[in-house]
Write an enzyme that holds these catalytic residues in place. Structure first.
Site, PDB file in Angstrom:
ATOM      1  N   GLU B  14      -2.050   8.231   3.028  1.00 14.23           N
ATOM      2  CA  GLU B  14      -1.043   8.073   1.882  1.00 14.23           C
ATOM      3  C   GLU B  14      -1.281   6.533   0.631  1.00 14.23           C
ATOM      4  O   GLU B  14      -1.458   5.679   1.536  1.00 14.23           O
ATOM      5  CB  GLU B  14       0.211   7.546   2.200  1.00 14.23           C
ATOM      6  CG  GLU B  14       1.671   7.336   1.006  1.00 14.23           C
ATOM      7  CD  GLU B  14       2.163   6.624   0.657  1.00 14.23           C
ATOM      8  OE1 GLU B  14       1.768   7.010  -0.655  1.00 14.23           O
ATOM      9  OE2 GLU B  14       1.160   5.423   0.288  1.00 14.23           O
ATOM     10  N   CYS B  61       7.321   5.444   0.363  1.00 17.82           N
ATOM     11  CA  CYS B  61       6.795   6.216   0.548  1.00 17.82           C
ATOM     12  C   CYS B  61       7.120   7.354   1.388  1.00 17.82           C
ATOM     13  O   CYS B  61       8.000   7.091   1.784  1.00 17.82           O
ATOM     14  CB  CYS B  61       5.880   5.611   1.896  1.00 17.82           C
ATOM     15  SG  CYS B  61       5.227   6.695   3.129  1.00 17.82           S
ATOM     16  N   CYS B  64       5.826   8.001   5.112  1.00 21.09           N
ATOM     17  CA  CYS B  64       6.883   7.553   6.164  1.00 21.09           C
ATOM     18  C   CYS B  64       8.090   8.184   5.476  1.00 21.09           C
ATOM     19  O   CYS B  64       9.107   7.018   5.653  1.00 21.09           O
ATOM     20  CB  CYS B  64       6.675   6.551   7.171  1.00 21.09           C
ATOM     21  SG  CYS B  64       5.658   5.416   5.462  1.00 21.09           S
ATOM     22  N   HIS B  68      11.784   3.558   4.929  1.00 20.74           N
ATOM     23  CA  HIS B  68      12.783   2.475   4.234  1.00 20.74           C
ATOM     24  C   HIS B  68      14.254   1.979   3.892  1.00 20.74           C
ATOM     25  O   HIS B  68      14.510   1.493   3.635  1.00 20.74           O
ATOM     26  CB  HIS B  68      11.145   2.408   2.504  1.00 20.74           C
ATOM     27  CG  HIS B  68      10.130   1.348   3.191  1.00 20.74           C
ATOM     28  ND1 HIS B  68       9.566   0.343   3.247  1.00 20.74           N
ATOM     29  CD2 HIS B  68       9.282   2.424   3.324  1.00 20.74           C
ATOM     30  CE1 HIS B  68       7.992  -0.213   3.511  1.00 20.74           C
ATOM     31  NE2 HIS B  68       8.025   1.165   3.701  1.00 20.74           N
ATOM     32  N   ARG B 458       4.124   3.250  11.467  1.00 19.57           N
ATOM     33  CA  ARG B 458       3.218   2.575  11.532  1.00 19.57           C
ATOM     34  C   ARG B 458       2.927   1.239  11.678  1.00 19.57           C
ATOM     35  O   ARG B 458       2.158   0.258  11.388  1.00 19.57           O
ATOM     36  CB  ARG B 458       2.750   2.848   9.577  1.00 19.57           C
ATOM     37  CG  ARG B 458       1.818   4.130   9.675  1.00 19.57           C
ATOM     38  CD  ARG B 458       2.235   4.640   7.948  1.00 19.57           C
ATOM     39  NE  ARG B 458       1.762   5.655   7.614  1.00 19.57           N
ATOM     40  CZ  ARG B 458       2.699   7.093   8.035  1.00 19.57           C
ATOM     41  NH1 ARG B 458       3.719   7.044   8.254  1.00 19.57           N
ATOM     42  NH2 ARG B 458       1.681   8.198   8.128  1.00 19.57           N
ATOM     43  N   SER B 481       1.642  -1.298   6.774  1.00 21.48           N
ATOM     44  CA  SER B 481      -0.170  -1.498   6.333  1.00 21.48           C
ATOM     45  C   SER B 481       0.115  -2.982   6.047  1.00 21.48           C
ATOM     46  O   SER B 481      -1.473  -3.080   6.113  1.00 21.48           O
ATOM     47  CB  SER B 481      -0.416  -0.084   5.288  1.00 21.48           C
ATOM     48  OG  SER B 481       0.367   1.025   6.639  1.00 21.48           O
ATOM     49  N   CYS B 525      -1.266   3.614   5.086  1.00 20.97           N
ATOM     50  CA  CYS B 525      -0.104   4.060   4.116  1.00 20.97           C
ATOM     51  C   CYS B 525       0.195   2.666   3.235  1.00 20.97           C
ATOM     52  O   CYS B 525       0.354   1.905   3.288  1.00 20.97           O
ATOM     53  CB  CYS B 525       1.206   4.419   5.144  1.00 20.97           C
ATOM     54  SG  CYS B 525       2.399   4.900   4.165  1.00 20.97           S
ATOM     55  N   CYS B 528       3.749   1.272   0.293  1.00 20.78           N
ATOM     56  CA  CYS B 528       3.943   0.580   0.469  1.00 20.78           C
ATOM     57  C   CYS B 528       3.925  -0.148   0.866  1.00 20.78           C
ATOM     58  O   CYS B 528       4.212  -2.111   1.108  1.00 20.78           O
ATOM     59  CB  CYS B 528       5.262   1.263   1.462  1.00 20.78           C
ATOM     60  SG  CYS B 528       4.054   1.279   2.867  1.00 20.78           S
TER      61      CYS B 528
END
Lengths: 316, 546
Positions: B14, B61, B64, B68, B458, B481, B525, B528
């Site tokens: 991502e 994102c 995922c 959030h 993640r 990430s 990812c 984010c």
């Protein structure tokens, strides 16, 4: 006839029955508001021997639109990208990386000038000459300038590439713009917008099918959205409409009224000002949509909805 | 002679990521991870209604998705002091569990597998042998001779068309691909099957969450889907859960084990040193004690010595990021401004900051969770890990690797998936007893502050909110990430992915498939990971970290 036979064989090899496939074609024709008799023609269009090359450019985005496309079930995503179109460049799915991936993009653009479809998701950062978004050492703005004008047509998937979306929400820190505004007059090729955050994949597939079937892009509204999907408001087609007419409203989440599925207008529903077909086709194989799950519509297929439709829980 | 290799873009992730490495004598000797997109969500959040935050942050994102959203409603719940009903906690957990199932399946098959599986190798397989092998490995369906013949024919047709589409330009035929043709064919077949399974599994989200990606049934105070708490919907959910678990147990995990068997050398490559988890799946209001996956920190690979987490020990560094300043910035007192000059790995090279815990880079994500749970004696984790090590005949140290990271992701999919059944039962029991409460009303305070912590596919994720005049005064995300893919810190310590890359073999600098293996094992990812401060006032960082 020969083509039809070959097509049946291809379906069979894929483990898809002709019945399944026609089910999809009927669904697409229904989504597009076409006569059911056109379903076989759609089937034919979807299985032509040379697959239309498609490059998919992801800019300032969250990958929700590419992920949304993965949820398509008629056809399944593997059928769409391996049998219907040739998805040559798509950063989320493609095997190639780095130099090789950039080469693949270049090859398709050079080999099929004016003949490939360019799909764009994400807005384009334009502040500071575009430094807020870079791929392979180039700014997203430069990539768009290079690729999009050479396409047969550009399909903006999602509200970000269509209207700026979240990156462009106030105060728009990166100067993010939708594809058309970012490129201005440099973009002479046609643009179709399939907004939503993310949009229902059926509306994207319907747009592609329209092209494959009729050799032209679908009829659009004044915001360049296909009329087959964005011709009516969410409110007009809402299952809860009768509760609105009857004055039966939810005024608190989790309440008896919420359990009874009353109208969410007073909870901030933006359905009356939002053009989309969510209530008709629903999401994830017709499983649900926001209002069915008891949440007001936030107007995600409308320009500037992050600013104009918010606060989301305040009624219109 | 050292040689520099740049992979940009890293695809099958991502977001937008650039990796640069230095290679000498066929091995990576140095590495730099750069995030190349900046959106600035935190700036946009300022001044908005706190109840809207989750809808905005969810768009951090779309891979995922939901995570959030959950972190954000938790932060507002916490700030306004509302205690959500038990059914709301269960629904939120079920949606989070579904996120893990979906996300990990997609990661292994569609974002990671092609680093190990040679698509073209599958063309050489004997379908009969493939079927025999598949039947030995697992009782999965669609494993007959005709099934594999059909997949092979489809692949052949694709290759002959000259339009390879998503498979164009892959590193096919690279000597680092070690699978026999039959295993390649099984994997390709499951790659295609997983493309359909993930679409069905995503329906778990739609049932109680309206749609996927980007669910729409949360609110601070609970969930909105009270009308969906009926036998039909619960049965639909349970059926899809069963179908997904069948795929996890009979396809995903056997595939990971089978593929790992041919890549045991990757049990010595790609490891890191320190690990951090916030924990996830609260079983009651008692957090973190009631969480299924525990909270903890591990330093220097000492799995037997899991330490409690003190959130105030988090710092973010900008010395190597495109922001002004040099040192370690405590989020409570930042003076930072975006300042893009040029990408210079000797100086500044990423939009990500470099988070450190007690001054150390920490790996977050599946491997961290599995190690912390293992260290704390979580029985399902111990059973799963010990079983895997035995099956592969590899030592425990092999967990600290690219192979260990990918295997840990598969193991936790099963562990989390199995826990979901109990939550479904609990929901049914509550409804049976007449408890249909899904939402607790609350008053929006004039001033408040709160935080929401999760452990998401993640890794460790935190949202912090400050409410001022009933609006968002400040909002901050510290995301997985950034921990894993961030650049060097003020002390020039490498970030986890940079550390993991050192020592990775690279047989052909022009086709560095080995680099993708280690980078993808973190499931990057990036969108984010890039969070931003207000260029004028920097107010986003004026936070008290609790």
């Amino acid at each position: 006839m020969r083509q039809e036979k070959a097509f049946d064989e291809r379906l069979e090899r894929k483990g898809v029955s002709r019945r399944d496939f026609l089910k999809f074609c009927s669904l697409v024709s229904a989504t597009m508001g076409l006569a059911p008799s056109l379903a076989p023609k759609i089937a034919e269009a979807l299985t032509s021997p040379q697959r239309t090359p498609v490059v998919w450019l992801s800019f300032s985005e969250c990958t929700g639109c590419p992920e949304g496309l993965l949820r398509t079930m008629y056809p399944w995503i593997d059928e769409l990208v391996l049998d219907v179109i040739s998805l040559d460049y798509h950063e989320t799915l493609m095997a190639a990386a780095g130099k090789q991936s950039e080469q693949v993009l270049q090859t398709t653009v050079d080999k099929y000038p004016g003949k490939f479809i360019c799909v764009v998701d994400g807005a384009i950062p334009t502040a500071e000459n575009g430094v807020y978004g870079m791929i392979g050492g180039k700014t997203m703005l430069d990539i768009a300038k290079e690729v999009c004008p050479k396409a047969l047509a550009n399909i903006c998937i999602g509200t970000c590439s269509s209207y700026g979306g979240l990156p462009a929400a106030s105060p728009n820190p990166t100067g993010a713009k939708d594809l058309e505004s970012a490129l201005g007059e440099a973009l002479k090729t046609p643009v179709v917008k399939v907004p939503g955050c993310p949009p229902n994949p059926i509306n994207f597939v319907g747009t592609v099918v329209n092209y494959l079937l009729f050799g032209k892009l679908p009829d659009l509204d004044d915001k360049k959205r296909p009329l087959f999907a964005y011709g009516r408001t969410v409110h007009d087609t809402c299952q809860r409409r009768s509760h609105y007419e009857g004055g039966e409203f939810v005024t608190e989440f989790g309440s008896k009224e919420a359990e009874l599925g009353y109208c969410l207008f007073q909870m901030g529903c933006k359905g009356p000002e939002t053009y989309n077909n969510c209530s008709i086709v629903k999401y994830n194989d017709g499983t649900s949509w926001p209002v069915q799950a008891g949440h007001p519509c936030i107007g995600c297929s409308e320009p500037e909805f992050w600013d104009k439709m918010s606060p989301f829980y305040k009624s219109l | 002679m050292a040689e520099r290799i740049v992979v940009d873009p890293i695809t099958r992730i991502e977001g937008h990521l650039r990796i640069e490495v230095e290679v000498a004598n066929g091995k990576v000797t140095n590495a730099w991870s750069s995030s190349t997109l900046f959106r600035g969500l935190e700036i946009m959040l300022k001044g908005r209604d706190p109840r809207d935050a989750w809808l905005i942050t969810q768009r951090s994102c779309g891979v995922c998705t939901y995570v959030h959203a959950l972190a954000s409603v938790r932060s507002v719940d916490n700030a306004v002091g509302v205690r959500i009903p038990e059914n709301a906690r269960i629904i939120r957990n079920l949606l989070m569990g579904a996120q893990f199932l979906h996300d990990h399946i997609v990661h292994f098959y569609h974002l990671h597998a092609l680093d190990w599986v040679d698509i073209t190798g599958a063309l050489k397989a004997d379908p009969k042998k493939t079927a025999d092998l598949a039947n030995q490995v697992s009782p999965a369906g669609k494993s007959g001779v005709n099934d594999f013949k059909a997949v092979q024919a489809r692949l052949k047709k694709l290759v002959e068309s000259g339009q390879l589409g998503i498979f164009a330009g892959g590193y096919w035929g690279h000597p680092a691909y070690k699978l026999p043709p039959e295993v390649n064919l099984i994997a390709v077949s499951h790659y295609l099957e997983a493309l359909r399974q993930q679409a069905r599994t995503a329906r778990l989200h739609a049932i109680f969450g309206a749609k996927n990606p980007h669910l729409q049934s949360l609110v601070p105070g609970g969930v909105t889907c009270v009308a969906d708490l009926n036998p039909d919907r619960i049965a639909e959910f349970k059926y899809l859960w069963l179908e997904t678990m069948d795929f996890v147990n009979n396809v995903y995990i056997p595939d990971v084990v089978a593929v790992a068997g041919f890549y045991k050398d990757w049990g010595k490559i790609g490891g890191t040193t320190n690990f951090l988890t916030y924990g996830e799946f609260p079983q009651s209001e008692k957090e973190p004690d009631s969480m299924v996956l525990p909270r903890g920190a591990i330093f220097k690979r000492k799995v037997g010595d899991v330490q409690p987490v003190d959130i105030s020990q988090i710092q973010e560094h900008v010395k190597h990021s495109w922001y002004e300043g040099e040192g370690a910035l405590h989020p409570a007192s930042g003076e930072t401004k975006p300042n893009y000059d040029k990408l210079d790995v000797g100086n500044r090279y990423s939009w990500m900051k470099a988070p450190r815990y007690k001054g150390e880079p920490m790996e977050v994500g599946p491997l961290a969770r599995v190690l912390v749970a293992y260290g704390k004696g979580h029985q399902p984790t111990k059973t799963a890990v010990d079983g895997l090590l035995k099956k592969l005949t590899i030592p425990q140290e092999a967990l600290f690797s690219t192979l260990g990271r990918t295997a840990a992701r598969a193991l936790e999919t099963k562990i989390i998936g199995e826990a979901m059944e109990g939550w479904i039962t609990q929901l049914v029991t509550n409804l049976k007893n007449g408890d249909k409460k899904t939402y607790q009303p609350y008053e929006m305070p004039e001033q408040a502050a709160g935080f929401g912590l999760n452990d998401v596919p993640r890794g460790a994720l935190g949202h912090w909110i400050e409410i001022k005049d009933k609006k968002i005064g400040n909002y901050q995300l510290v995301v997985p990430s950034t921990w894993n893919l961030g650049p060097r810190c003020a002390q020039n310590k490498m970030g986890p992915v940079e550390e993991a890359l050192v020592g990775t073999p690279v047989a052909d600098p022009k086709r560095p498939v080995e680099i993708l293996r280690t980078v993808h094992s973190f499931d990057p990812c990036i969108a984010c990971g890039v969070h931003v401060i207000d260029p004028q006032t920097n107010e986003v960082y004026k936070f008290k970290v609790v």
